[in-house]
Design a protein around this motif. Sequence first.
Motif, short mmCIF file in Angstrom:
data_model
loop_
_atom_site.label_atom_id
_atom_site.label_comp_id
_atom_site.label_asym_id
_atom_site.label_seq_id
_atom_site.Cartn_x
_atom_site.Cartn_y
_atom_site.Cartn_z
N LEU A 106 0.83 -1.20 0.00
CA LEU A 106 0.00 0.00 0.00
C LEU A 106 0.87 1.26 0.00
CD1 LEU A 106 -2.84 1.26 0.19
CD2 LEU A 106 -2.59 1.18 2.68
N GLU A 107 1.94 1.26 0.79
CA GLU A 107 2.83 2.41 0.84
C GLU A 107 3.54 2.59 -0.51
OE1 GLU A 107 5.23 1.46 4.17
OE2 GLU A 107 3.63 1.94 5.64
N LEU A 108 3.86 1.49 -1.18
CA LEU A 108 4.44 1.59 -2.51
C LEU A 108 3.44 2.21 -3.48
CD1 LEU A 108 6.58 1.03 -4.66
CD2 LEU A 108 5.73 -1.33 -4.80
N LEU A 109 2.19 1.80 -3.38
CA LEU A 109 1.12 2.37 -4.20
C LEU A 109 1.02 3.87 -3.98
CD1 LEU A 109 -1.51 2.36 -5.89
CD2 LEU A 109 -2.71 1.62 -3.83
N GLU A 110 1.06 4.28 -2.72
CA GLU A 110 0.94 5.70 -2.40
C GLU A 110 2.12 6.49 -2.95
OE1 GLU A 110 0.55 5.46 1.81
OE2 GLU A 110 -1.65 5.29 1.74
N ARG A 111 3.33 5.90 -2.89
CA ARG A 111 4.51 6.58 -3.46
C ARG A 111 4.37 6.73 -4.97
NH1 ARG A 111 7.41 3.32 0.21
NH2 ARG A 111 8.03 1.89 -1.46
N LEU A 112 3.85 5.69 -5.62
CA LEU A 112 3.64 5.77 -7.08
C LEU A 112 2.66 6.88 -7.42
CD1 LEU A 112 3.40 1.97 -8.00
CD2 LEU A 112 5.22 3.54 -8.68
N GLU A 113 1.60 6.99 -6.63
CA GLU A 113 0.60 8.03 -6.89
C GLU A 113 1.19 9.42 -6.67
OE1 GLU A 113 -2.55 6.92 -4.28
OE2 GLU A 113 -3.48 5.56 -5.74
N GLU A 114 2.01 9.56 -5.62
CA GLU A 114 2.64 10.86 -5.36
C GLU A 114 3.60 11.22 -6.49
OE1 GLU A 114 2.14 13.20 -3.07
OE2 GLU A 114 0.42 12.00 -2.44
N GLU A 115 4.36 10.24 -6.97
CA GLU A 115 5.27 10.49 -8.09
C GLU A 115 4.51 10.90 -9.34
OE1 GLU A 115 7.54 6.95 -8.54
OE2 GLU A 115 8.64 7.21 -6.64
N GLU A 116 3.37 10.26 -9.56
CA GLU A 116 2.56 10.60 -10.72
C GLU A 116 2.03 12.02 -10.62
OE1 GLU A 116 0.41 10.66 -14.20
OE2 GLU A 116 2.01 9.31 -13.54
N LYS A 117 1.59 12.41 -9.41
CA LYS A 117 1.11 13.79 -9.22
C LYS A 117 2.22 14.79 -9.46
CE LYS A 117 -2.49 12.63 -5.83
NZ LYS A 117 -2.92 12.74 -4.41
N GLU A 118 3.42 14.48 -8.97
CA GLU A 118 4.55 15.38 -9.16
C GLU A 118 4.92 15.50 -10.63
OE1 GLU A 118 7.28 18.16 -8.20
OE2 GLU A 118 5.80 17.23 -6.85
N GLN A 119 4.88 14.39 -11.35
CA GLN A 119 5.18 14.42 -12.78
C GLN A 119 4.13 15.22 -13.54
OE1 GLN A 119 5.40 10.26 -13.63
NE2 GLN A 119 7.43 10.00 -12.71
N GLN A 120 2.88 15.10 -13.13
CA GLN A 120 1.82 15.88 -13.77
C GLN A 120 2.05 17.38 -13.54
OE1 GLN A 120 -1.84 14.33 -12.20
NE2 GLN A 120 -2.01 12.75 -13.79
#
Length: 294
Positions: free
Chosen positions: A42-56
């Motif tokens: 779950l924490e890995l999922l959250e990191r992926l989502e945060e990275e995606e938001k930052e890339q956006q």
Amino acid sequence: YERQVNEGKLLFDPLQQRAAKKLTRLQLALREYDHAAFLERLELLERLEEEEKEQQKQRQCSSDEGSSSGSGGSSSSNHPLQTSSDVKSKTSEAAAAAVEQKTASTASASGVSSNIPIPRGFYIYGDVGTGKSLLLNNFFHNAHLATSTTNTKKRRIHFHSFLQEIHTRIHTYNTSLLHQHGRSFHINTSQHRSRNPILTIAQELSNEVTLLCIDEFQVTDVADAMILKQFFGEVWRRGVVVVATSNRRPRDLYEGGVNREYFLPFLDLVERYCLVHHLSDDGDRTTRNGGSGG
């Protein structure tokens, strides 16, 4: 349960037996449930989502800078080697790359969250004396967790004590924020996780326990109702298994309370994450030779 019936400590009750069998199945599921691995994914999922938001954000900034540069006098007419079709092509390629990247992240994220199913909890309700607390106690003492050899990642607590603990922990957390950031710091009880004390305490608890057993669940206060909605939403999201007893069925909790419409999503979560079981009220079946009811 059946051993206690055979020993004459309990009178046989078919509804109690049905509940006991379902709780036994939950015990077996808990033996196989790796909560630590679930949280890690779950924490890995959250990191992926945060990275995606930052890339956006970065792509948006780049796009804004490009638009600003173009409006300052640079256009395709000033660059004879760059046609409008070239610009469109590059834009399409960038958009396609962004979509591909987002799709890959989403695919990885969904793989992270779906590989470890969460055992469904249990919500037992019925009148006083129907055996709810007895079943909860038997379940708790015989529940063994896959990732806890000492069974320290399970807790049994009365609802009132549980509420007092949550209020105390929230107060302590808010006080620490005040000392750390001063009175200008804004505590946000919306979904802004980094500043939401309710979600923060729920996250802490989910790291402490895999199984949470709560006896005599009830809601009578509007402040408690609003806290519970957010708190348990986060606890369940983070894979904690909840087993609770109550005198009321879920849909009757906080009945007639102020702003109850804001509490209704919590009831949906109870029915989603817990199997609801009703014990009838035809007499006290939990006591024989001085046994305890509930």
